[in-house]
Design a protein around this motif. Sequence first.
Motif, PDB file in Angstrom:
ATOM      1  N   ASP A  62       1.792  -2.696   7.255  1.00 49.69           N
ATOM      2  CA  ASP A  62       0.634  -2.844   6.365  1.00 49.69           C
ATOM      3  C   ASP A  62       0.000  -4.229   6.480  1.00 49.69           C
ATOM      4  O   ASP A  62      -1.037  -4.484   5.851  1.00 49.69           O
ATOM      5  N   SER A  63       0.613  -5.153   7.205  1.00 51.52           N
ATOM      6  CA  SER A  63      -0.009  -6.448   7.436  1.00 51.52           C
ATOM      7  C   SER A  63      -1.263  -6.274   8.269  1.00 51.52           C
ATOM      8  O   SER A  63      -1.333  -5.372   9.126  1.00 51.52           O
TER       9      SER A  63
ATOM     10  N   ARG B 205       0.962   6.706  -0.042  1.00 53.80           N
ATOM     11  CA  ARG B 205       1.191   5.329  -0.463  1.00 53.80           C
ATOM     12  C   ARG B 205      -0.113   4.578  -0.731  1.00 53.80           C
ATOM     13  O   ARG B 205      -0.102   3.514  -1.307  1.00 53.80           O
ATOM     14  N   VAL B 206      -1.215   5.105  -0.261  1.00 51.44           N
ATOM     15  CA  VAL B 206      -2.490   4.404  -0.358  1.00 51.44           C
ATOM     16  C   VAL B 206      -3.372   5.100  -1.404  1.00 51.44           C
ATOM     17  O   VAL B 206      -3.544   6.321  -1.334  1.00 51.44           O
TER      18      VAL B 206
ATOM     19  N   ASP C  45       6.982  -4.161  -2.117  1.00 48.38           N
ATOM     20  CA  ASP C  45       6.128  -4.450  -3.272  1.00 48.38           C
ATOM     21  C   ASP C  45       4.789  -3.741  -3.126  1.00 48.38           C
ATOM     22  O   ASP C  45       4.487  -3.131  -2.079  1.00 48.38           O
ATOM     23  N   ILE C  46       3.992  -3.822  -4.175  1.00 52.51           N
ATOM     24  CA  ILE C  46       2.669  -3.191  -4.176  1.00 52.51           C
ATOM     25  C   ILE C  46       1.645  -4.206  -3.686  1.00 52.51           C
ATOM     26  O   ILE C  46       1.593  -5.333  -4.159  1.00 52.51           O
ATOM     27  N   LEU C  47       0.824  -3.793  -2.734  1.00 52.10           N
ATOM     28  CA  LEU C  47      -0.301  -4.598  -2.259  1.00 52.10           C
ATOM     29  C   LEU C  47      -1.560  -4.087  -2.975  1.00 52.10           C
ATOM     30  O   LEU C  47      -1.919  -2.920  -2.833  1.00 52.10           O
TER      31      LEU C  47
ATOM     32  N   LYS D 119      -0.356 -10.153   4.606  1.00 54.54           N
ATOM     33  CA  LYS D 119       0.859 -10.238   5.408  1.00 54.54           C
ATOM     34  C   LYS D 119       2.021  -9.724   4.579  1.00 54.54           C
ATOM     35  O   LYS D 119       2.211 -10.145   3.426  1.00 54.54           O
ATOM     36  N   VAL D 120       2.790  -8.785   5.171  1.00 55.42           N
ATOM     37  CA  VAL D 120       3.954  -8.216   4.505  1.00 55.42           C
ATOM     38  C   VAL D 120       5.194  -8.830   5.145  1.00 55.42           C
ATOM     39  O   VAL D 120       5.394  -8.736   6.357  1.00 55.42           O
TER      40      VAL D 120
END
Length: 1293
Positions: free
Chosen positions: A939-940, A918-919, A888-890, A961-962
């Motif tokens: 990415d967490s 991605r960022v 998913d997208i953060l 948190k991923v």
Amino acid sequence: MVLTWERPEDDGGSQIESYVLEKRDKEGVRWTKCNRKRLTDLRFRATGLTEGHSYEFRVSAENAAGVGTPSGPSEYYKACDATYPPGPPSNPKVTDHSSTTVSLAWTRPIYDGGASVSGYIVEMKEASDDEWIVCTPPTGVQTTHFTVKKLKENAEYNFRICAVNIEGAGDHVDVQGSVIAAEKLEAPEVELDADLRKIVTVRASATLRLFVTIRGSPEPEVKWTKAESPLTERAQIEVTSSYTMLVIDNVDRFDTGKYVVTLENNSGTKSAFVNVRVLDSPSAPVNFVVKDIKRDSVQLQWEPPHIDGGAKITHYIVEKRESKRMAFTTVTNNCVRNSFRVDDLQEGGVYHFRVLAVNELGVGLPATTTEPIKVSQAPLPPGKVTLVDVTRHSASLSWEKPDHDGGSKITGYIVEMLTKGSEKWTVCATVKALEATIEGLTTGEEYSFRIIAINDKGKSDPKPLVAPVVAKDITIEPIINLLFSTYSVKAGDDLKIDVPFRGRPHPEVSWKKDGHSLKQTTRVNVLTSTTSSKIIIKDATRDDAGKYEITLTNPIGVKSAEVTVIVLDKPGPPSAIRVDEVSADYISLSWDPPVYDGGCQINNYVVEKRDTTTTTWQIVSATVARTSIKVSRLTQGTEYQFRIAAENRYGKSHAVDSAPIVAQYPFTPPGPPADLQVAHATKSGMLVTWKRPASDGGSPVIGYHLECKEQSSILWTKVTRGLVADTQFKVTGLEEGILYQYRVYAENIAGIGPCTKASEPVAARDPCDPPGQPVVVNITRTSVSLSWTKPENDGGAKVTGYIVERKELPDGRWLKCNFTNLQETYFDVTGLTEDQRYDFHVIAKNAAGLLSEPSEGTGPVTVKDDVDPPRITIEDKLRQLVVVKAGDILRIDAEISGRPIPVISWSKDGKEIEAKARVEISSTLMSTTLIVRDSIRRDSGQYVLTLQNVAGTRSLAVNCKVLDRPVTKLLKGNEYIFRVRGVNKYGTGEALESDAVKAMDPFTVPAAPTNVEVTSVTSEAMTICWERPVSDGGSSISGYVIEKREKSGLRWVRVNKRPVYDLRVKASNLREGCEYEYRVYAENAAGLSAPSVPCPLTKAEDPLFLPSPPAKPKIIDSTKTTITLAWNKPLKTLIVKDGSSFTLRVPFKGKPVPHVMWNKPDVDLRVRAAIDTTDTCTSITVEQLGVTDVTKDSVALAWTKPEHDGGSRITNYQVDALEKGQQKWIKCGVTKTTHFVVYGLRENAEYFFRVRAENHAGFSDPKDMVMPVLVKDQLGKLYIIRLVSSICFITLE
């Protein structure tokens, strides 16, 4: 049965909520419940029992933990009705007694002992004995009265009575006092029937019977009498021991009256009366007299009859009879008064009169005059008394007859004389003629005279001579007796003027006309005698009209008088014709009336006209009533001449001519209009405006003609068919992009004036919208940085640039800031003065060369170094752990601010984040966003946003948190080692082992809540508040648990049965006077935290406040050493719960009606509350939903949180509005706070508002505003009332 019990000694740590009562039949084995409903009292009435059965009972207490152990069973009780002996009878008394008997009476007992009373027992004893003897049968008597017989005469006895039921005899009651058995002496008594108490009515000739019941011991003597008159001989009286009767046969009107019956014996006397009315015709009226006899009328007067015949007198009949006749004739048969005036009698006639009363039963007896009445009266006084002559010894008088002789012939006249200084009139002559000469007067003496007329009715009032007379030879100044002061004569007729005069010696006579001596001619002659002078004019002409003056002269004096002579003839011609107004089609004329009007009123004028080119006159009007006329329907440019003649009833005068006049306008067409321009243009229309001409030519402008043409054309076309009344016109139907020019003509009544110069060419295009309101981005000591948005509509042509303008405040003018074309939407304005206040706006320009309206201003901006430290604002959900699934997208959004604009940097786990595939990091002046696409477990971590400028640095961390695919089926608490091997097409590689890892949750229980405190304390409830834990243990807080403990208790008792999501809770059902302490647990997925530190002990009691000061103290009395004071009680205090509405109503009175004003310190009640005032009452309503500010297009609202959040945190509030008179609510917006501003409202409109709270379960019921809000600018500063506790105190006087 009614059962009671006491509370348990121990309530189990929770308040007793109810009780359970059970019963068991002695013959049964099962306990059954007695109460179906919740039982909270300590007593209960058990019903539904079987009569004759025995029951035992037990009771159990119930609190929040459940039903407790039942009490021990009670004794067995039998279900039956209880009976006892009855109570004593009530109200015993002696009703009668004789020499051998005593009669008693009583009433039933108040208490029958539970069984019906079967009888009563009566006992007696002599006063000197002690033994009671039963007088009734053994079973008693069933009635409530009894007569005791066979007693000893003159013996003294006592009596008592008791009641009996199935249980036996009850307590007895003594008859008060003792009774002697002796005959009872009774005073006489008369009993009148109800009919005799009223008026007894009987018709004439019938029989009257009056039956009266009597009693008395010994038998009384009876006597009948009649008030005010003796009893008639026809009366018959019958008397017995029990009644008496009066009988009168053949009654008549004289039997009406009051009949009195009198009883007398040794015990006293008694009287009664009966009013009897005999229905008959009335008797004769009384006191019949004749008053005020006149020459043709008499006034009769009487009083009503003594006997009206038993019916109301309705009217009277008045009759008269001449003395020569035998029969009476009716004068009136409907006289309703007690007097009557008989008119139209023969003067001098002799009459008899009588009057009869009438009621509904007929005509009564007559009342007649005793003596005949002659209809006449004394004469009126003589007429005018004149002194004919006076000498030294005599005076001659004459007089006129009286106007009326009073109905009887005048027999003579008496002349009376009064000498000056005397008070007595003496008769000096009695004559029958109308003149008399009084001789024997004393020379020089002054006398007064009066005359009296005499007839057979008497003397008239005296008629005096107007002035006293002095006895001397007299000289008389000339006296002129003009018969008329004005004489009219028709031209050609003869006129005679006769002027009587007198004087001693004889005066000389002279005549003048219009101030000149009158010349006598063959037509005009003057004839003078000793008593008069005459002028005779033959064939009168206009020259004979004027004022004639006669003058009389003798040695005593001179006397003059004027006589006006009017000769009736045709009038003279009018004079002084004037031209008042000249126009193209009319001429207004006026003139003066003729000098000579012909001796009568001018009826009209005849106006004629002619064209000067002809000799023919035309009548304009022959009926002109005034001295002016407006001659219309003339031909413009033609020369006219007018002539005017006056006319009265004797003919028409000669005409007078005017000078020639030309019919033409006195003014010119107007000049050209001024300042022609296109005020507004669109692609389909233009608004053209201009100003009025400098000169209107002497006549008001009635309208304008507007013409237009394309710039490339030479042909002007009219825009409208008719006149344009205003100084502007909207031209429509234009072709987009074409250049147009305009010109305007003004028109007045004289015609169309010259046109204006052609206007500048204007293209038919939509105007460009103004840019957005500029925002101040940065400020230094000499510059301001601005930013704005593009116009929403460019007017059909691309925006090519912007113009930035500034204005020094408060009184500066707008100046351009950029002198080159500015295409960007930002600009740095430099060269400003430090500490000076400025306002800025922006103007857009498009490719068509059109400039927009200026944008909204920035508002006051002070030029100085303005430094603000950086600030970061994020949503509440980002302050907790942000959890996303792998892939998913953060996304992390933050609002930023600071001056100068801060430098933005993002970092993760201490390392700065750079934009990668991605960022993505995107920032504006007021926000920054970090987006991580296709998130993975790596990415967490903790993401930190850092802002930095010269004012400082600000950082904010967000934990993320991923969640990726986990290893499942592990045992919590065990240690595991994992290994991973790679696989390709050639096989499996070597394994890589991990370190030992213990399987456990990634979070722990939260920390304990802090700062627990108690607010809003009453005798039965408290509100507990606290703050969130410092740490949520890695898992969001799911709720709170609150516990309480009494000061004397050991156990902590839970306050809330359900989880609490808010940071406060209300503890209710407390015991008044007890002290409580509270602690709070936080709960997350890992479980409950440690309890918080308990709050201090708080007593459950209502708050106490000092009373208000006493009202209206005043001194009511004082002496040398004392002062007496008085005051009113302190004002009443009204207690209102926080968040609720209240209304205060105050009645008042006053004349005139007083002005009412409500006020509260620091609060504008006109906005915060609804005030309603009439002539007798005023009220104010304060609502939970309040208004904090009102402008001409907005309303600011505020409210309090709901008492209960429904078990889920309040997420936001929705505000709706309803315009007064509409049916549909309109959503205004959603807010997370308890205040909101509603914009875009109509000025001077009235609106209702409502607010609904929303949680995860949905919307609450709306909180409506009772009174509407008027949207307009308010005077003064507005405030909101904040209720900070659960009780608000309002003082009312």
